[in-house]
Design a protein around this motif. Structure first.
Motif, PDB file in Angstrom:
ATOM      1  N   UNK A  64       1.306  -1.233  -0.153  1.00 55.94           N
ATOM      2  CA  UNK A  64       0.279   0.091  -0.344  1.00 55.94           C
ATOM      3  C   UNK A  64       0.815   1.220  -0.738  1.00 55.94           C
ATOM      4  N   UNK A  65       2.259   1.020   0.994  1.00 58.34           N
ATOM      5  CA  UNK A  65       2.671   2.381   0.774  1.00 58.34           C
ATOM      6  C   UNK A  65       3.539   2.741  -0.928  1.00 58.34           C
ATOM      7  N   UNK A  66       3.606   1.709  -1.103  1.00 53.67           N
ATOM      8  CA  UNK A  66       4.525   1.773  -2.351  1.00 53.67           C
ATOM      9  C   UNK A  66       3.483   2.668  -3.494  1.00 53.67           C
ATOM     10  N   UNK A  67       2.426   1.806  -2.993  1.00 60.41           N
ATOM     11  CA  UNK A  67       1.178   2.488  -4.019  1.00 60.41           C
ATOM     12  C   UNK A  67       0.915   3.294  -3.888  1.00 60.41           C
ATOM     13  N   UNK A  68       0.856   3.924  -3.166  1.00 66.83           N
ATOM     14  CA  UNK A  68       0.795   5.292  -2.984  1.00 66.83           C
ATOM     15  C   UNK A  68       1.984   6.192  -3.210  1.00 66.83           C
ATOM     16  N   UNK A  69       2.994   5.339  -3.170  1.00 63.70           N
ATOM     17  CA  UNK A  69       4.959   6.477  -3.804  1.00 63.70           C
ATOM     18  C   UNK A  69       4.615   6.608  -4.834  1.00 63.70           C
ATOM     19  N   UNK A  70       3.795   5.224  -5.573  1.00 63.96           N
ATOM     20  CA  UNK A  70       3.658   5.460  -7.098  1.00 63.96           C
ATOM     21  C   UNK A  70       2.568   6.170  -7.757  1.00 63.96           C
ATOM     22  N   UNK A  71       1.625   6.584  -6.359  1.00 65.42           N
ATOM     23  CA  UNK A  71       0.921   7.227  -6.957  1.00 65.42           C
ATOM     24  C   UNK A  71      -0.103   5.881  -7.555  1.00 65.42           C
ATOM     25  N   UNK A  72      -0.017   4.935  -7.568  1.00 64.06           N
ATOM     26  CA  UNK A  72      -1.285   4.215  -8.081  1.00 64.06           C
ATOM     27  C   UNK A  72      -2.719   4.611  -7.604  1.00 64.06           C
ATOM     28  N   UNK A  73      -2.762   4.755  -6.062  1.00 61.01           N
ATOM     29  CA  UNK A  73      -3.618   4.266  -4.678  1.00 61.01           C
ATOM     30  C   UNK A  73      -4.960   5.443  -6.051  1.00 61.01           C
ATOM     31  N   UNK A  74      -4.669   6.150  -6.845  1.00 60.59           N
ATOM     32  CA  UNK A  74      -5.870   6.466  -7.253  1.00 60.59           C
ATOM     33  C   UNK A  74      -6.840   6.503  -8.718  1.00 60.59           C
ATOM     34  N   UNK A  75      -7.805   7.022  -9.233  1.00 60.67           N
ATOM     35  CA  UNK A  75      -8.654   6.593 -10.135  1.00 60.67           C
ATOM     36  C   UNK A  75      -7.878   6.315 -10.992  1.00 60.67           C
ATOM     37  N   UNK A  76      -8.714   5.742 -12.126  1.00 60.22           N
ATOM     38  CA  UNK A  76      -7.529   5.808 -13.315  1.00 60.22           C
ATOM     39  C   UNK A  76      -7.754   7.533 -14.314  1.00 60.22           C
ATOM     40  N   UNK A  77      -8.812   8.476 -14.002  1.00 63.25           N
ATOM     41  CA  UNK A  77      -8.963   9.867 -14.130  1.00 63.25           C
ATOM     42  C   UNK A  77      -7.371  10.395 -13.800  1.00 63.25           C
ATOM     43  N   UNK A  78      -8.109  10.189 -12.729  1.00 61.13           N
ATOM     44  CA  UNK A  78      -7.334  11.158 -12.157  1.00 61.13           C
ATOM     45  C   UNK A  78      -5.558  11.053 -12.606  1.00 61.13           C
ATOM     46  N   UNK A  79      -5.401   9.564 -12.763  1.00 59.75           N
ATOM     47  CA  UNK A  79      -3.864   9.024 -12.299  1.00 59.75           C
ATOM     48  C   UNK A  79      -3.421   9.974 -13.881  1.00 59.75           C
ATOM     49  N   UNK A  80      -4.218   9.123 -14.610  1.00 61.31           N
ATOM     50  CA  UNK A  80      -3.895  10.448 -16.139  1.00 61.31           C
ATOM     51  C   UNK A  80      -3.696  11.680 -16.409  1.00 61.31           C
ATOM     52  N   UNK A  81      -4.514  12.127 -15.885  1.00 63.29           N
ATOM     53  CA  UNK A  81      -4.654  13.955 -15.226  1.00 63.29           C
ATOM     54  C   UNK A  81      -2.643  13.980 -14.714  1.00 63.29           C
ATOM     55  N   UNK A  82      -2.543  13.592 -14.237  1.00 63.58           N
ATOM     56  CA  UNK A  82      -1.558  12.947 -13.252  1.00 63.58           C
ATOM     57  C   UNK A  82      -0.767  13.275 -13.931  1.00 63.58           C
ATOM     58  N   UNK A  83      -0.531  12.324 -14.681  1.00 66.46           N
ATOM     59  CA  UNK A  83       0.805  11.763 -15.528  1.00 66.46           C
ATOM     60  C   UNK A  83       1.014  13.098 -16.406  1.00 66.46           C
ATOM     61  N   UNK A  84      -0.258  13.428 -16.801  1.00 63.18           N
ATOM     62  CA  UNK A  84      -0.047  14.241 -17.703  1.00 63.18           C
ATOM     63  C   UNK A  84       0.335  15.861 -17.257  1.00 63.18           C
TER      64      UNK A  84
END
Lengths: 330, 532, 271
Positions: A64-84
């Motif tokens: 869980x800690x790693x997932x949040x460190x990598x930014x994987x713990x949010x929704x897909x849309x959120x992750x896309x916008x984080x990436x862009x």
């Protein structure tokens, strides 16, 4: 007279700007769609990067800690916008395997791949233009047939195989170049270029063969145009007419091919890097694939696509510079 | 001494004979017209003088300019003569100019390749020449590109390039064929003025006999690469010796006898038709403007009537044709055929469309090259609910081919096996096969040589007799419309400016535009007809 | 019949024949290792020599031809099957939103070279010959869409299409009856060229490990294996390279020859 000139030139500038603006908008749309496609494909990948990194026996808390460190713990849309959003501010995320910023890894490798592609593009243009013009001017004569035969062969040769032959001849037998590796730009620009020369030739020659054929056939098409006859009726010799009226008109189709070629060269450089053991984007992406370091793959692919779209944008602008008819077309 | 002296010029290209023993001469200040139908070798004669022949051309005989032999002259010396001593104007102004260079640069180039001078001086000279041909800098600055000019304006630029160095000989190859009549008259005036002013010799190549008799001091008539007759214009028009010359002049103003038509029931009713085209957006977020191609057009075409529609290119006659055919939707107004609308809702009305057919201009582009004639001419059967089958179908094909003067065996041939005139016959057969109530002829004889055109016009007259045709004949050619129609409409900028009985309109035009059109159209002198 | 056409057809059918025969017969089992006989130069027993495992190169080249042709052929098939209808539709609805969408989509796909697509697919699903097919196939779609649209647009301007419209035929029917047969020649020629490009692309992809996986032999992977041994056994690189060159050259010559042969302008000039 002077005032009239300045008044006349203004609409041309606005037309040019309007054309550039239209292209720019379509560039942005293309980039946006491309990023969504790339993100979506990577999302389909089975498995969770965090559990892949930690192995099967990982503790749920560490995971869980790693997932949040990598930014994987949010929704897909959120992750896309984080990436862009990250990419726009130069942050390409953190490599799953190396735990270093992807932007740093890419930046190091870019200084090999991009110069290589540009070096090859320059070489191929420098070879192709004279060859194509020479062949067109001597249509059907031995000079033309020789050039055309050579280009026919050039198109058929796979660049990575050609690279191996270059290594065999010029590095292993003649020892003019190193068989592989890159000395780095800190050894000086010439040393750097020297170690990229064989790879650039390997990339450039097959592309030059294509470009020379396009140049020739574009020129031959133009030679049949009415305005070439008009030029001859003015008293221009065959050669003068070809240079003054033919070449610039032939550039219009040739530019399209140069734009397309850049994407082939970029892709080709990834393959050629394997032959010469060059530390470029190609090496990075293949290491990332075998390590399932998807964030690196995703960013490198986005970068390659960005480069291609960017070059096509520049080609569109070059069109308008060459062809006045395009400027007032909307 | 003559300026240009061509003696016994023979020319072959890859063994094929193009010219055979052609002789003609031009004196300074003289206009010599070479005329003939397509394939007569008139353009090749012009290109031979320029020594700009296609590869593989071999010439024999003699071409002398001011006593100097041009045939077999080294290429470098020919380059020095072209543009300086001989200028040339071509047929197609739309493609004769380099699209990526300004008109000023292109005129300057003629000057600079022959005379060493600073660029600003060449620019001044080029500007003077452009003013002389009617392109003053306040309206047409030298920084314009060819695509910003109309066809007539472009032809002026081509002329400016050709005369910039005041050559002794000017060659004009069909210089006005691609232009409208009013523009044609202006360009011909310009050429005539230049000949008088500069004392040039003009070698004019044209198929248009009216232009020839109007312009030329000497006429040379060619056929199949040979000169059949030549002489001073007045003399030749009065005493035509060769039957081919007489045939050409007769065919040029061929008259047909249309059968009388009696019925007065309206067939096609066009009321207040408007057709707008959207223009490309000027500004990114602005609503795009529109171009009104057809503006409030109304007319009635009665059953059995032959109606003409004349106008220059871009006047909207093609757009109107497409609207009547139901190919494009109109923005307002109504088109009724037999009291039924051509367009119902937003869809073309097939029940109405089967009552109409069309014949197009281009005998080469009007047919799918991959289909046989039988399939080509039966394409309109697709409109019928119950098209003929089997032997009925074959009978109909044979009947139609017979009606247009072809044989039933031609049904199994492909279109490339036919000449231009035969193709136009096949196009008429295709239009007639469903026995439509109305036929539209869209510039249907414009691409044909005069002799073939005369035959097709005769065919139309015969068909009127046999099938009681009703048609709308669209053309830019006033002489053709005059003979083949009962009534005529004149269209300008999307509007019908005048309509009436054909003879009435031609002899006593009411609208100023009609008068201008009729005045601009070159006419054959009466003497030509008298001698024939 | 031009020299190009004959030479091209001969070379292409040679390779095709080798690929077909390999299904029923090869000189040796292409996968059989024979370490004592490794790295033999070409000889009477082994026409193309042996590789570092002593496998017969001639058999491997024959079976490799199968892989190359299969991948390239299916990829071109995908490109044609999707690209041609898209191009026809775009031309029939010229200027509409549909045309715009198809053309913009094309531009977008052009921004993804086949290698990039292959990288993406491999990263997500793992390596295999299917990836190469999909990657090359996707790249072929816009190629065919664009060339079809371009040719179709100029046909739509012709009067025989107008005549068909006057005869009441709809856009779909006209596309099938009048447009497609008249662009077929062009598509055959382009198809041949794309086929040769597909062979090259497949070789490149399998060279970097994104194409066919062992034990399936492929020319690209034979070259990758040869890389470290090229200085002392050059035939390992020369022979697969030669196979690729012969195939691509043959197909290109065939394409050029067909273009001249099928071009109606040239045929009319001959008649």
């Amino acid at each position: 007279m002077w005032r009239w000139t300045s008044r006349k030139s203004r609409p041309n500038v606005t037309l040019m700007l309007r054309y550039a603006l239209k292209r720019l908008i379509s560039l942005i749309v293309s980039l946006a769609v491309a990023s969504v496609v790339i993100f979506a494909v990577i999302e389909v990948a089975p498995g969770d990067p965090a559990s892949f990194m930690l192995g099967v026996n990982a503790q749920p808390e560490t995971l869980a800690a790693l997932r949040s460190e990598l930014g994987l713990d949010v929704s897909q849309t959120q992750r896309y916008f984080n990436w862009v959003g990250g990419m726009l501010s130069g942050d390409f995320g953190t490599s799953y395997t190396y735990r270093t910023p992807v932007s740093q890894m890419i930046a190091d490798r870019m200084w090999v791949s991009l110069p290589l592609a540009l070096y090859a593009l320059t070489l191929s243009t420098l070879i192709a233009f004279p060859a194509g013009i020479y062949a067109a001017a001597r249509r059907g004569r031995p000079g033309d047939l020789t050039v055309m035969g050579a280009t026919q062969l050039g198109i058929a040769v796979p660049n990575f195989w050609f690279a191996m032959m270059l290594v065999l001849i010029f590095a292993i037998n003649l020892r003019w170049f190193n068989a592989g590796g890159f000395v780095g730009w800190d050894k000086g620009i010439w040393a750097g270029l020297h170690s990229l020369t064989l790879p650039a030739i390997a990339l450039a020659l097959p592309q030059a063969a294509i470009l020379a054929r396009v140049m020739r056939s574009a020129l031959l098409d133009i030679l049949g145009e009415d305005f070439m006859r008009t030029a001859r009726a003015k008293g221009l010799s065959r050669r003068q007419a070809l240079w003054r009226h033919g070449v610039r008109n032939a550039l219009i189709p040739v530019l399209t091919i140069i734009g397309l070629q850049f994407s082939f060269l970029l892709a080709g450089s990834i393959i050629i890097e394997q032959v010469f053991y060059l530390p470029g984007l190609g090496r990075l992406v293949f290491q990332a694939i075998s390590a399932r370091d998807l964030i690196v793959v995703e960013s490198v692919v986005m970068l390659l696509v960005f480069a291609v779209i960017m070059v096509n944008f520049l080609v569109d602008l070059a069109y308008a510079a060459v062809d006045p008819r395009l400027r007032n077309r909307t | 001494m003559s300026l240009l002296q061509i003696e016994n010029l023979s020319l072959s290209i890859h063994e094929a004979e193009i010219l055979n023993q052609v002789s003609l001469s031009i004196a300074p200040g003289e206009i010599v017209a070479v005329t003939g139908e397509s394939g007569s070798g008139k353009s090749m004669t012009a290109l031979a003088v320029m020594q700009l022949l296609p590869d593989g051309a071999v010439g024999k005989g003699s071409i002398k300019l001011n006593g100097q032999e041009l045939l077999d002259r080294p290429e470098a010396e020919m380059c020095a003569l072209r543009g300086a001593s001989i200028g040339m104007v071509f047929q197609e102004p739309m493609t004769a100019l380099n699209p990526v260079k300004t008109i000023g640069d292109q005129v300057m180039e003629t000057i600079l390749i022959h005379q060493a001078m600073p660029a600003y001086k060449a620019r001044e000279r080029a500007q003077e020449v452009l003013i002389r041909v009617g392109l003053p800098p306040d309206k047409f600055p030298m920084s314009r590109y060819p695509h910003e000019l109309s066809g007539g304006q472009r032809q002026r630029v081509v002329i400016a390039m050709a005369i910039a160095l005041r050559p002794k000989l000017l060659i004009a190859d069909e210089p006005t064929t691609a232009l409208d009549v009013t523009t044609q008259a202006q360009i011909l005036d310009l050429l005539k003025g230049l000949v008088t002013e500069y004392g040039m010799g003009l070698l004019m190549i044209t198929h248009d006999l009216a232009v020839v008799s109007d312009m030329a001091d000497q006429i040379v008539v060619m056929r199949h690469g040979e000169v059949v007759e030549s002489g001073a214009t007045d003399h030749l028009l009065r005493n035509m010796q060769h039957p081919y010359t007489r045939m050409l002049f007769e065919a040029s103003e061929h008259q047909v006898n249309l059968p009388e038509s009696y019925e007065t029931k309206p067939l096609l009713q066009v009321t207040g038709v408007v057709r707008d085209y959207r223009l490309p957006r000027k500004q990114l977020f602005q609503t795009p403007g529109t171009h009104r191609a057809v503006d409030q057009v109304s007319f009635v075409l009665n059953r059995g009537e032959r109606l003409g529609l004349v106008g220059e290119s871009g006047c909207g006659k093609s757009t109107l044709t497409r609207a009547i055919l139901g190919l494009e939707e109109i923005q307002s107004g109504q088109i009724l055929l037999d009291d039924q609308p051509v367009f119902s809702g937003h869809k073309p009305n097939l029940a109405v469309r089967r009552k109409m057919q069309v014949v197009f201009q281009d005998p080469f582009g009007s047919f799918n090259p991959r289909h046989r004639v039988s399939r080509l001419i039966t394409e309109p059967f697709y409109l019928l609910d119950d098209p003929p089958h089997g032997s009925d179908r074959l009978d109909r094909i044979a009947e139609m081919l017979g009606a247009v003067g072809l044989s039933a065996d031609d049904a199994n041939k492909y279109i490339h096996e036919f000449s231009g005139g035969q193709r136009q016959r096949i196009a008429i057969a295709r239009a007639l096969i469903t026995r439509p109530e109305l036929i539209l002829f869209d510039e249907a004889v414009s691409a044909l040589d005069v002799s073939v055109r005369a035959q097709i016009l005769d065919l139309l007259a015969e068909l009127c007799e046999a099938y009681n045709l009703t048609y709308l004949f669209i053309s830019h050619d006033l002489s053709v419309v005059r003979t083949i129609t009962d009534r005529v409409m004149v269209m300008q900028a999307g509007k019908i400016v005048e309509q009436g009985e054909t003879e009435q309109v031609f002899t006593d035009p009411q609208h100023s535009y009609t008068r201008k059109l009729i005045a601009a159209a070159p006419r054959l002198p009466e003497i030509g007809r008298g001698a024939a | 019949m031009s020299r190009n056409l004959i030479l091209g057809a001969a070379l292409s059918s040679l390779v095709l024949l080798a690929a077909l025969i390999s299904f029923i017969w090869t000189p040796y089992d292409y996968a059989a290792m024979n370490i004592p006989d490794k790295l033999q130069p070409p000889s009477a027993q082994h026409w193309f020599g042996t590789d570092h495992f002593g496998r017969d190169m001639f058999s491997m080249i024959m079976v490799g031809a199968r892989t190359s042709i299969a991948v390239a052929l299916v990829a071109v098939g995908i490109g044609m099957a999707l690209g041609v209808p898209l191009g026809l539709t775009a031309a029939a609805r010229k200027g509409s939103w549909l045309d715009e969408l198809i053309m913009r989509g094309n531009d977008l796909v052009f921004a993804f070279p086949s290698l990039v697509i292959a990288i993406l697919i491999t990263a997500v699903f793992g390596a295999g010959a299917i990836n190469a097919i999909i990657a090359i196939g996707i790249f072929n779609i816009p190629v065919f869409a664009r060339i079809t649209r371009g040719a179709a647009l100029s046909l739509w301007e012709r009067e025989f299409i107008l005549a068909a419209r006057v005869a009441g035929k709809g856009a779909t029917r006209i596309s099938a009856e009048h447009i497609l047969p008249n662009v077929a020649n062009l598509l055959i020629v382009q198809g041949t060229i794309q086929f040769s490009l597909g062979i090259l692309a497949e070789a490149g992809l399998s060279y970097v490990g994104l194409g066919a996986q062992p034990p399936t032999p492929s020319w690209g992977r034979m070259l990758a294996d040869a890389q470290t041994m090229v200085s002392f056994a050059p035939h390992l690189a020369l022979i697969p390279g030669g196979a690729i060159i012969v195939t691509v050259l043959g197909l290109n010559l065939l394409g050029d020859g067909l273009r001249d042969f099928l071009d109606p302008r040239i045929r009319v000039a001959r008649a």
